[in-house]
Design a protein around this motif. Structure first.
Motif, mmCIF file in Angstrom:
data_model
loop_
_atom_site.group_PDB
_atom_site.id
_atom_site.type_symbol
_atom_site.label_atom_id
_atom_site.label_comp_id
_atom_site.label_asym_id
_atom_site.label_seq_id
_atom_site.Cartn_x
_atom_site.Cartn_y
_atom_site.Cartn_z
ATOM 1 N N ASP A 39 28.372 41.833 78.843
ATOM 2 C CA ASP A 39 28.462 41.340 80.226
ATOM 3 C C ASP A 39 29.000 39.913 80.269
ATOM 4 O O ASP A 39 29.910 39.601 81.041
ATOM 5 N N SER A 40 28.436 39.054 79.421
ATOM 6 C CA SER A 40 28.854 37.652 79.392
ATOM 7 C C SER A 40 30.282 37.514 78.888
ATOM 8 O O SER A 40 31.075 36.741 79.435
ATOM 9 N N GLY A 41 30.617 38.271 77.838
ATOM 10 C CA GLY A 41 31.959 38.211 77.273
ATOM 11 C C GLY A 41 33.017 38.640 78.271
ATOM 12 O O GLY A 41 34.059 37.998 78.409
ATOM 13 N N ALA A 42 32.756 39.735 78.983
ATOM 14 C CA ALA A 42 33.709 40.230 79.975
ATOM 15 C C ALA A 42 33.908 39.205 81.089
ATOM 16 O O ALA A 42 35.031 38.986 81.559
ATOM 17 N N TYR A 43 32.825 38.554 81.484
ATOM 18 C CA TYR A 43 32.888 37.570 82.575
ATOM 19 C C TYR A 43 33.676 36.325 82.163
ATOM 20 O O TYR A 43 34.631 35.930 82.844
ATOM 21 N N PHE A 44 33.306 35.722 81.044
ATOM 22 C CA PHE A 44 33.923 34.459 80.656
ATOM 23 C C PHE A 44 35.345 34.639 80.105
ATOM 24 O O PHE A 44 36.237 33.848 80.420
ATOM 25 N N VAL A 45 35.561 35.660 79.295
ATOM 26 C CA VAL A 45 36.919 35.906 78.792
ATOM 27 C C VAL A 45 37.836 36.304 79.941
ATOM 28 O O VAL A 45 38.996 35.876 80.001
ATOM 29 N N GLY A 46 37.304 37.112 80.859
ATOM 30 C CA GLY A 46 38.098 37.510 82.017
ATOM 31 C C GLY A 46 38.492 36.332 82.882
ATOM 32 O O GLY A 46 39.624 36.250 83.366
ATOM 33 N N ARG A 47 37.573 35.400 83.090
ATOM 34 C CA ARG A 47 37.870 34.221 83.902
ATOM 35 C C ARG A 47 38.918 33.327 83.239
ATOM 36 O O ARG A 47 39.759 32.736 83.901
ATOM 37 N N LYS A 48 38.861 33.247 81.908
ATOM 38 C CA LYS A 48 39.748 32.353 81.180
ATOM 39 C C LYS A 48 41.129 32.969 80.932
ATOM 40 O O LYS A 48 42.157 32.294 81.090
ATOM 41 N N LEU A 82 23.418 43.244 72.738
ATOM 42 C CA LEU A 82 24.824 43.642 72.794
ATOM 43 C C LEU A 82 25.279 43.905 74.228
ATOM 44 O O LEU A 82 26.420 43.595 74.589
ATOM 45 N N ILE A 83 24.408 44.438 75.049
ATOM 46 C CA ILE A 83 24.758 44.653 76.456
ATOM 47 C C ILE A 83 24.912 43.317 77.167
ATOM 48 O O ILE A 83 25.863 43.101 77.934
ATOM 49 N N TRP A 84 23.992 42.394 76.898
ATOM 50 C CA TRP A 84 24.121 41.059 77.494
ATOM 51 C C TRP A 84 25.373 40.351 77.002
ATOM 52 O O TRP A 84 26.061 39.680 77.768
ATOM 53 N N ALA A 85 25.675 40.496 75.707
ATOM 54 C CA ALA A 85 26.876 39.867 75.142
ATOM 55 C C ALA A 85 28.128 40.461 75.778
ATOM 56 O O ALA A 85 29.099 39.736 76.055
ATOM 57 N N ALA A 131 35.104 41.339 75.627
ATOM 58 C CA ALA A 131 33.693 41.720 75.618
ATOM 59 C C ALA A 131 33.363 42.539 74.372
ATOM 60 O O ALA A 131 32.318 42.336 73.743
ATOM 61 N N VAL A 132 34.248 43.460 74.011
ATOM 62 C CA VAL A 132 34.028 44.297 72.829
ATOM 63 C C VAL A 132 34.028 43.444 71.565
ATOM 64 O O VAL A 132 33.155 43.598 70.693
ATOM 65 N N LEU A 133 34.996 42.550 71.449
ATOM 66 C CA LEU A 133 35.091 41.694 70.256
ATOM 67 C C LEU A 133 33.873 40.784 70.133
ATOM 68 O O LEU A 133 33.315 40.614 69.038
ATOM 69 N N ILE A 134 33.430 40.221 71.247
ATOM 70 C CA ILE A 134 32.250 39.350 71.229
ATOM 71 C C ILE A 134 31.007 40.148 70.866
ATOM 72 O O ILE A 134 30.147 39.679 70.102
ATOM 73 N N ALA A 135 30.889 41.366 71.396
ATOM 74 C CA ALA A 135 29.736 42.216 71.078
ATOM 75 C C ALA A 135 29.682 42.507 69.571
ATOM 76 O O ALA A 135 28.607 42.465 68.960
ATOM 77 N N SER A 172 29.318 48.525 73.721
ATOM 78 C CA SER A 172 30.141 47.639 74.537
ATOM 79 C C SER A 172 31.081 48.421 75.445
ATOM 80 O O SER A 172 31.180 48.135 76.649
ATOM 81 N N VAL A 173 31.758 49.414 74.896
ATOM 82 C CA VAL A 173 32.725 50.179 75.687
ATOM 83 C C VAL A 173 32.018 50.976 76.785
ATOM 84 O O VAL A 173 32.394 50.915 77.966
ATOM 85 N N PHE A 174 30.980 51.716 76.405
ATOM 86 C CA PHE A 174 30.322 52.566 77.390
ATOM 87 C C PHE A 174 29.402 51.770 78.306
ATOM 88 O O PHE A 174 29.085 52.229 79.411
#
Length: 263
Positions: free
Chosen positions: A145-154, A140-143, A176-180, A210-212
């Motif tokens: 990190d990845s979610g925040a990066y890719f969703v943020g870029r898009k 979930l932590i990896w998800a 990131a939260v939704l993906i987690a 995800s939030v914390f």
């Protein structure tokens, strides 16, 4: 990006293998990561890592983490003994070294030891309790990190914390939260009844992680911003230092312990 992906795959695979093995091998790996993270945190403050009090702090971190495979710190009272001994030693060194080592330095080291040591102690404890639970937390932590990066870029348009971390966006944080949560649901579907968490509890835990986890990332960014440093280290090409990779986990695990998720 290629270097970042290659490093992530190799380091991640090595980490997961020892996570799967568990017991002393994983405890040793966790202690090594914790000590490296501690020294990275100390170097941010421009303190000399060769100082005896800094080395003493590194030994305290290692001892704290490795004690996790033996027994409960709270149960056997070692927690208080280690804390008292460490405080007395670094304050004594403050007197002996006079202006070279101040009370502010001692306070920084004390906080660094427990800011790093406690989460990695809990990491090993959680692995000893359940492989599935530690995998869930880590995935979930990896998800996140990845979610925040890719969703943020898009989709990212609105800055989340422009002063602390200019590249992070609100859209990335929400994504990131939704993906987690989606990854958590998939994880439980694959794990089946062996993951003894109800669906509502799973969603709640996923939300908290995800939030914390993102707050933990921002905390480390704030520390680096204060000292005007981009990365905590260079040991992981394309990723920075150990502290950069484990900042979310460092923040999440004590919270999960307070909530009773880790015993």
């Amino acid at each position: 990006m290629k270097q970042r992906i290659t490093t992530g795959l190799l380091a991640g695979a090595f980490y997961l293998v020892l996570l799967w093995i568990g017991s002393l091998p994983f405890a040793l790996l966790s202690a090594a990561i914790a000590v490296m993270s501690y020294f990275e945190l100390v170097k941010l403050s421009k303190m000399n890592v060769a100082f005896p009090e800094v080395i003493l702090g590194g030994l305290a971190v290692a001892a704290l983490v490795l004690n996790s495979v033996r027994s409960s710190l709270i149960a056997d009272g070692l927690w208080m003994r280690m804390t008292a001994l460490f405080v007395l030693l670094i304050l004594t060194l403050m007197i002996l070294r006079r202006s070279a080592f101040t009370f502010a330095d001692a306070a920084y080291l004390f906080l660094s030891v427990f800011y790093i040591g406690i989460p990695f102690y809990l990491l090993v404890r959680l692995r000893l309790d359940s492989l599935l639970l530690i995998l869930l937390v880590q995935v979930l932590i990896w998800a996140t990190d990845s979610g925040a990066y890719f969703v943020g870029r898009k989709f990212g348009k609105h800055k989340l914390a422009p002063v602390i971390s200019p590249k992070k966006t609100r859209e990335g944080a929400v994504g990131a939260v939704l993906i987690a949560i989606l990854i958590a649901l998939l994880f439980k579907w694959i794990a089946g009844p062996e993951l003894e968490l109800t669906w509502p509890v799973l969603i709640g835990i996923s939300l908290i992680i995800s939030v914390f986890g993102q707050i933990g990332d921002l905390v480390e960014s704030a520390i680096k911003r204060h000292y005007k440093i981009k990365d905590s280290g260079t040991i992981l090409p394309g990723h920075g230092g150990m502290l950069d990779r484990f900042d979310s986990l460092i923040f999440v695990l004590p919270l999960l312990y307070v909530l009773g998720f880790i015993v």
